[in-house]
Each structure stands twice: as C-alpha cells, then as structure tokens.
Design an enzyme around this catalytic site. Structure first.
Site, mmCIF file in Angstrom:
data_model
loop_
_atom_site.group_PDB
_atom_site.id
_atom_site.type_symbol
_atom_site.label_atom_id
_atom_site.label_comp_id
_atom_site.label_asym_id
_atom_site.label_seq_id
_atom_site.Cartn_x
_atom_site.Cartn_y
_atom_site.Cartn_z
ATOM 1 C CG ASP A 130 -2.091 -1.008 0.997
ATOM 2 O OD1 ASP A 130 -2.457 -1.933 0.209
ATOM 3 O OD2 ASP A 130 -2.575 -1.435 1.817
ATOM 4 C CB CYS B 96 27.540 12.635 -20.969
ATOM 5 S SG CYS B 96 28.326 12.486 -22.590
ATOM 6 C CB CYS C 47 30.300 10.616 -19.448
ATOM 7 S SG CYS C 47 29.284 9.459 -20.232
ATOM 8 C CE LYS D 110 -7.272 5.864 3.573
ATOM 9 N NZ LYS D 110 -7.807 4.206 3.082
ATOM 10 C CB SER E 215 -10.154 7.388 -3.945
ATOM 11 O OG SER E 215 -9.637 7.483 -2.929
ATOM 12 C CG LEU E 216 -10.528 9.883 0.761
ATOM 13 C CD1 LEU E 216 -10.016 8.672 2.897
ATOM 14 C CD2 LEU E 216 -11.514 10.536 1.889
ATOM 15 C CE LYS F 182 -2.864 5.923 3.264
ATOM 16 N NZ LYS F 182 -2.592 4.927 1.922
ATOM 17 C CE1 TYR G 196 -15.804 5.092 4.379
ATOM 18 C CE2 TYR G 196 -15.467 2.669 5.892
ATOM 19 C CZ TYR G 196 -15.708 3.274 4.809
ATOM 20 O OH TYR G 196 -15.036 2.844 3.254
ATOM 21 C CD GLU H 96 -12.555 0.316 3.516
ATOM 22 O OE1 GLU H 96 -13.412 0.837 3.552
ATOM 23 O OE2 GLU H 96 -11.654 0.137 3.070
ATOM 24 C CG ASP I 167 -5.730 -1.875 4.732
ATOM 25 O OD1 ASP I 167 -6.052 -1.566 3.634
ATOM 26 O OD2 ASP I 167 -4.523 -2.065 4.743
ATOM 27 C CB CYS J 64 31.073 8.700 -24.278
ATOM 28 S SG CYS J 64 31.057 10.069 -24.086
ATOM 29 C CB CYS K 105 27.628 9.471 -25.414
ATOM 30 S SG CYS K 105 27.025 8.670 -23.518
ATOM 31 C CD GLU L 145 -14.355 8.599 9.810
ATOM 32 O OE1 GLU L 145 -14.779 9.263 9.602
ATOM 33 O OE2 GLU L 145 -14.264 7.558 9.371
HETATM 34 S S1 IVH Z 1 -14.253 8.098 3.625
HETATM 35 C C1 IVH Z 1 -15.169 10.356 -0.747
HETATM 36 N N1 IVH Z 1 -13.795 7.043 6.145
HETATM 37 O O1 IVH Z 1 -10.628 4.875 1.523
HETATM 38 C C2 IVH Z 1 -14.513 9.597 0.300
HETATM 39 N N2 IVH Z 1 -13.585 6.194 3.615
HETATM 40 O O2 IVH Z 1 -9.319 6.069 0.273
HETATM 41 C C3 IVH Z 1 -15.336 8.735 1.164
HETATM 42 N N3 IVH Z 1 -11.562 4.238 3.862
HETATM 43 O O3 IVH Z 1 -12.547 4.009 -0.455
HETATM 44 C C4 IVH Z 1 -14.688 7.800 2.223
HETATM 45 N N4 IVH Z 1 -11.118 4.031 6.016
HETATM 46 O O4 IVH Z 1 -12.336 2.229 1.096
HETATM 47 C C5 IVH Z 1 -13.658 6.948 4.414
HETATM 48 N N5 IVH Z 1 -13.367 5.749 8.053
HETATM 49 C C6 IVH Z 1 -12.763 5.672 6.811
HETATM 50 C C7 IVH Z 1 -12.370 5.005 5.720
HETATM 51 C C8 IVH Z 1 -12.305 5.299 4.060
HETATM 52 C C9 IVH Z 1 -11.108 3.170 5.421
HETATM 53 C C10 IVH Z 1 -11.608 3.609 2.613
HETATM 54 C C11 IVH Z 1 -12.884 3.534 1.668
HETATM 55 C C12 IVH Z 1 -11.959 4.975 0.442
HETATM 56 C C13 IVH Z 1 -10.415 4.810 0.464
HETATM 57 C C14 IVH Z 1 -10.214 6.029 0.229
#
Ligand code: IVH
Length: 721
Positions: free
Chosen positions: A48, A447, A423, A133, A97-98, A329, A241, A189, A135, A426, A453, A131
C-alpha cells in the site's frame, strides 16, 4: 533525459518536462497494473505504501506540470474496472477515493486549503472528524423503502460489481431498516479481524490450500466469491462511515449523520471523534497510532473530514478526491543497510544520475537493492561515502532514498565521494550547464558527448520506440540494447531497414531470441540458432511496418528533443500541422529575432527554453541527417484540430473583483472543471473576464482590449447552459 528506470529516482522538483512526461506515462501504467492486481485479482503486487507513493508522485508531477496531465491520468480514476465475473452496477453517486497527507504539515495545509476555499478566517470555527482508516474494501449498500436492494463494490468508482447475494450473508449488514429515508445508500468498509483471519488461514492451510497474505486480501476474496455460500463461511465485518444517494439528509454534520447510521443498526467506529483544531486532530492521530496494534483489525491511517455537511457540499470534489476529507497515512518505513557502491547512470540527454547499490534489505515488505542519490549536491550535502552504513526510506516517492548516513559506523579511511567530471560511458567531459531560465549552473552534470555517447544514443533509441512514441511491439529497451551493441540499429532509420537488410543477408535477426525479453541467444558454439523464432522476427517486421504511418505528435515526441515531450510535441504538431513545416520552422528560428522564432513563441505553452531545445536539436548536423534518413522510411500524418465539449472548454477566463456566491477558489475550480483555463491577468488571449464589485484595472484592460466581460450571474448562466 535520464534513463527510464532512473527517472523514478529523480525528485519531482528536479524533473525536466520531458522526464516528467515519461514519468507520468510510467506511473499511469504502473498504477493501472497495480489497480488491476489489487482490485480485480485480489493479489497486490506492491505494498500500500508503494502504491500511495506512486499516486502521490503522479499527483505532484501533475501539480508541477499541469499541462502534462494525461487524458488517462490515474488521478481521475479510482480503482480498476470491475472484473468480468460479476454483474456490473453503476453507482448513483460515484465512489471516490481520498487524498493523502503524510505528515503534520500536510494536515495543516489541508485545513488551510479548506478554510481558504470556504473563505473562512483563522478564528472562524471549523470542526473536523477524525477516525481510523480501515484497511479493507469499500461497499455501497442501497436501501429502498428500508429494504436492502443491492450491494455494489467500489470498482472503478463509477461502476462496481453487484455482490448483493454475498452481502446478504454478512451479519454486520442489516437486511432491512426502520426509520430510514426512502432511498438510502450506506457506504463503509468490509474487513476481517485479525482473529478471524488467523482462524481462517489455519483452516485453509489444514485443508491443503495456500495461506492468504493479509486480512484485506481475504476480505476482498471472500466478498467477491461467486458462490455466496463461501462468503457466508467467512466472517466478514462492516463499519459504516459514509453514504451515497439519500432521499433526505441524514443530519447537518458528519457526526450526526454517522450517529444516525448507528441508530439505524450499522456498526460505526468508536474511535471517530470531532475536533476543532488541527492540533487536536493530530493528537487523536497519535492516540489511534498507539492503539493500532491492539485494535484487532488493520488500519493504515486516520481519515479527517469536515464536519459540517453544508461545507462538504460547497467544497465538492477535485478529480477523484473530495476536498473536504483527507487520509493521514501512517509513516513509511525506514531501514538500515550498507551502501556498497555508487554507480553513475547516463540518461538520454546525458544527465549523470548517481545510484546507491545497497546490501539488500527489506523495507515495508519489499526487498530494496538500489536507492536514489539524486545528484552530486545531495551526496555532498549528506557526505555520503561508499561503504557507509545508511538509513533508507521508502516514502512519498517511488524509489527508496538514502536519508541519512550513520556516521558512527563509518569505516576508517573512507574517503569523500568524488563525482566524476567525465562521462563514465564515453569519457566525454561532464559539465554543469547553465540554465537559461535562471542563469545559474544546473545541479546536474551532463555528458557532452551527444550521440558519440553510447548511453545517450541507446536511451534516445529506447525513447524512440517507447509507448508514447513509435510504440513498436516486440522492440523494447532490451532489444534496443542488444541491437545497438551489435551495430544493427544505431539510429532510428535503421529500425525501418531491418527487413530489407535481413532479406539481403546483411544482418541475421534469427540469432536473437526476440521473445526472451530481449536477451540475445545463440547456440552453445556461438553459432546461429535454428530459426525457431522465425515468427517473432516476421512479427517484428510487421509491427515496424505498421508504424510507418505515424501521428505527428508521436513523431515529434519520438525525436527526443530536449524539453519536448508528449505535451510540447502536441503543441508543435497542432501549430505547424505537418512535419515539413515543423522542421522548416525549427531551422528558420535559429535567429532569435527572426519571424519564425517570434511565431514559435506565440504558441501557448512554449517558452524560450523549449524553443532553444528544438533549435539546438536541428542545429546539430547529426540530428538533421538522422531525421532526413528517417523521413525516407516513414509517412507522418497531419493533425486535425480537437473538438470541445463544454461552452467554456479551452477558453481563458479571468475572475476579478469580489465574487458573491462563491470564493475565488470555488470559481476557479468550477471553471477548470469545465475545461477552461483560469488566468490571473487579462491579455488579448483572454476570452472572458468575470467581474464582481470592486473590479479595477483588469476590468479596464478587458474593456480596452474588447474582451467579453460577464457579471457573476452572467457567468453562472453561461456555464449552466
Ligand atoms: S471516507 C469520498 N472513511 O479509504 C471518500 N474512507 O482512500 C469517502 N476508507 O474508498 C471515503 N476507512 O475504501 C472513508 N473511515 C473511512 C475509511 C475510508 C477506509 C477507505 C475507503 C475509501 C478509501 C479512500
């Protein structure tokens, strides 16, 4: 340009546009491959952290070179397209995604951006939630009239897989809800706890199957089982969430909305809390990090979200991320090892890049043997010596970096590293050129050997056949190496004469095993191998013939002119229309006061540095001759102008004065989202000036130049058309 595999090592701030372009192409492909492996095969090929690093690097390069952003940029995509096994389902609201934050500073900047976008002052209240994240993998659950109708995975963010029958087997997912809005999409999740993961793995192994690599993989594999009975036998959990489509709001804040989800019967994460300062957010991050090992499930960071939902609405999205949230992260891993040797690699434009050869060491689950040393200054500043014990890090950058020398472990007599002045390939002088833009000596040594070269010549040929250029199937970097060393291909035109030379008996390609990733093969006595790979040689000839007709941007890019990569090649192609006019212009523009030179600089996006690169290229007799020879073999196409989509696509807009319904940033984001360019100053190239109360000199200039002036309402009407 630096070698392909060296570009990865160059910090974003040091990339030339052409390197950036090549790097964006590589990143698009690497991220695509990783997505495919992760989402569709549930078998990640990289960690990741590595994945995040790729995405972050991609984003940084796009930020630095906005014009180079690819049409297929990974920043605009989420995940991989759904796999073919499941029925596809479109999300009513995209699943995005975030964005990532990697340190405290990134978090502070995130909060600052939010404030700025919303037009809030330092002392205006602004609360965020924090909160874990989780996995796992995200899932959208759609309820209609309180009944679970469909469960869909994220997929590519637009379309996912319909896994309803599997979701129905999960205890954490309510099948019906009481007191829910008529339409409610709950997002969260799916994951597996450490305990369940261990038990399942024991079971798998006892049954003679392979152990699963990690809980996330098993969770993904379990949810995406075609046989729902298998899913039912796997203890999957779900934290809610977020939400997608809702027929009525769940609350006024993130906190309230998540509470409401809890009341409806979903599990929510107890570590989610609301804070009103960045310091408190960071303190909570620290708290979660300390608890990480004892949570009983995998988390990979902390997510911060703007608490007020009306703010979230206003902040909206940029490409694939919400502006109102970010994922902080957990830090990248470091490791200590020995730097055995410093090697110098020579790139396409002669740049010398130092690379650290390391005693192999595992960092974040990956064995690392090379690390970047960037340039001579970097080595000198950190006083890095061969034989030193060093700390390496794999973080927000693709290639590992040497971050520190453990000076206490330096062996006696270790001498300071002397960067070569010639270099290594060459023997030509290597110099620090002056950057015409800054007038200062460049940090990179180059170079001066040009095509003399071998390293530069090879790199140029590799670029010529690369994916964004001639893209010849069966002729990759490894084949070029071998053919170059044998003298079979020394310049681009040689590629197109291969068939003829083969038929005339001048060369014998059957001696090369073209299938074996370019490794040359002969029989044991060193004699010709029987023509077992007749077909691959014929295929290669065919692939080459297919590329005799080539688009103009590809051809210009393929030439490997300094500072002219995909984007600038396209600009030149659009401007000059055909190859002959392009070459003529480049030759005529030699004099800086010539009309040809002035005309070149009228191209939006082309400056003096790029123009110099082009002129210097055609000034070199070698290059002119190589181009002439090539032109006898190929047939470039002319370019056609591109079509536009939104009413302001391709237009240049200037916002001035006070805007009343949105902040300047909001306006800018909206305009850019519609394909317009936003500029800070008015010129003859400006298409619209949007003027609010208090507009001054820009408005005056627009009137003088006859540029169309709109009120904020006029602009709103225009873009809503
Ligand atoms: S909020 C608009 N909250 O992370 C985005 N995502 O990298 C709303 N994830 O696709 C997502 N824990 O799969 C949110 N507490 C959390 C999360 C979370 C894991 C994942 C989720 C998302 C990905 C984004």
């Amino acid at each position: 340009m630096a070698k392909k595999n060296q570009i990865e090592a160059i910090p974003v701030g040091k990339l030339t546009p052409e390197e950036a372009e090549a790097e964006l192409a590589r990143l698009a492909s690497d991220i695509g491959r990783a997505d495919e492996a992760y989402y569709n095969k549930d078998k990640p090929e990289i960690t990741d952290a590595e994945y995040d690093a790729l995405r972050r690097r991609n984003l940084l390069i796009e930020k630095r070179f906005p014009k180079l952003k690819r049409a297929d940029s990974p920043s605009d995509k989420v995940g991989a397209p759904p796999s073919a096994k499941f029925e596809k389902a479109r999300h009513a609201v995209p699943m995005l995604s975030l964005d990532n934050a990697f340190d405290d500073e990134d978090v502070a900047e995130f909060a600052k951006r939010v404030r700025k976008f919303l037009g809030l002052n330092e002392d205006d209240k602004l609360a965020f939630t924090a909160e874990p994240k989780i996995d796992g993998l995200s899932l959208n659950l759609r309820y209609e009239m309180g009944e679970l109708k469909v469960a869909v995975t994220r997929g590519d963010g637009e379309t996912g897989e319909n896994v309803t029958s599997n979701a129905l087997t999960m205890a954490d997912i309510p099948k019906s809800l009481k007191g829910a809005p008529d339409v409610l999409e709950v997002r969260g999740e799916v994951f597996m706890s450490h305990a369940d993961f261990k038990a399942l793995n024991d079971r798998l192994v006892a049954g003679g199957e392979d152990a699963a690599p990690n809980p996330r993989n098993v969770a993904a594999g379990s949810l995406r089982q075609l046989d729902a009975a298998v899913t039912a036998s796997r203890p999957l959990k779900f934290f809610a969430y977020a939400w997608g489509e809702v027929s009525e709001p769940l609350g006024e804040t993130q906190t309230d909305a998540v509470k409401k989800l809890g009341k409806l019967g979903f599990k929510t994460n107890g570590l989610m809390k609301r804070f009103d300062s960045v310091d408190r957010l960071l303190a909570h991050y620290g708290e979660i990090e300390t608890q990480r090992a004892s949570l009983g499930y995998d988390i990979d960071g902390v997510v911060y979200k703007v608490d007020r939902l009306d703010y979230q609405e206003r902040l909206g999205f940029v490409s694939r991320h919400p502006r109102w949230a970010t994922a902080h992260k957990f830090p990248a891993e470091k490791a200590t090892t020995v730097l055995e040797k410093i090697d110098i690699q020579v790139g396409r434009t002669g740049k010398l890049t130092p690379v650290a050869r390391l005693t192999p060491v595992t960092v974040g689950g990956v064995v690392v043997t090379n690390a970047t040393l960037h340039n001579a200054d970097y080595i000198q500043d950190k006083d890095i010596r061969q034989g030193d014990t060093v700390i390496i890090q794999r973080a927000g950058d693709v290639i590992p970096q040497v971050v520190e020398v453990v000076k206490g472990k330096r062996r006696k007599g270790a001498r300071a590293y002397k960067f070569p002045t010639v270099c290594p390939v060459c023997g030509s002088h290597a110099v620090n050129e002056e950057n015409p833009a800054t007038g200062k000596a460049d940090v990179d040594k180059r170079c001066t050997g040009g095509l003399i070269c071998a390293a530069q010549a090879k790199e140029r040929l590799k670029h010529f056949v690369s994916r964004q250029a001639f893209d010849i199937e069966g002729l990759g970097a490894k084949q070029i190496e071998a053919f170059f060393d044998e003298g079979v291909i020394r310049q681009p035109a040689d590629i197109f004469t291969l068939r003829l030379r083969q038929e005339a008996g001048d060369i014998d390609l059957y001696r090369y095993d073209l299938d074996d990733k370019g490794a040359r093969k002969r029989d044991k006595s060193g004699k010709e191998k029987p023509p077992t790979n007749l077909k691959s040689v014929q295929n290669l000839f065919d692939a080459i013939d297919e590329r005799r007709r080539i688009s103009l941007p590809r051809l210009i890019n393929a030439l490997g002119i300094r500072h002219v990569g995909e984007t600038n090649a396209r600009l030149f192609a659009l401007h000059y229309g055909d190859f002959q006019s392009f070459c003529d212009a480049a030759k005529q523009a030699r004099e800086e006061d010539s009309p040809a030179y002035d005309d070149m600089l009228t191209i939006d996006g082309i400056g003096a540095l790029v123009a110099r690169g082009l002129i210097d290229f055609f000034d070199e007799p070698h290059n002119r001759e190589a181009v002439d020879r090539l032109m006898q073999e190929i047939e470039p196409e002319k370019v056609e102008a591109a079509a536009s989509s939104s009413p302001v696509a391709g237009k240049t807009v200037v916002f001035t004065g006070t805007l009343e319904t949105m902040t300047r940033n909001e306006a800018k984001a909206q305009a850019q989202g519609l394909g317009a360019k936003v500029s800070g100053s008015v010129s003859a190239k400006t298409d619209y000036v949007v003027a609010g109360p208090g507009a001054g000199s820009k408005l005056k200039k627009a009137e003088e130049l006859g540029v169309e002036v709109l009120t904020e309402a006029g602009w709103a009407a225009l873009v809503k058309r």
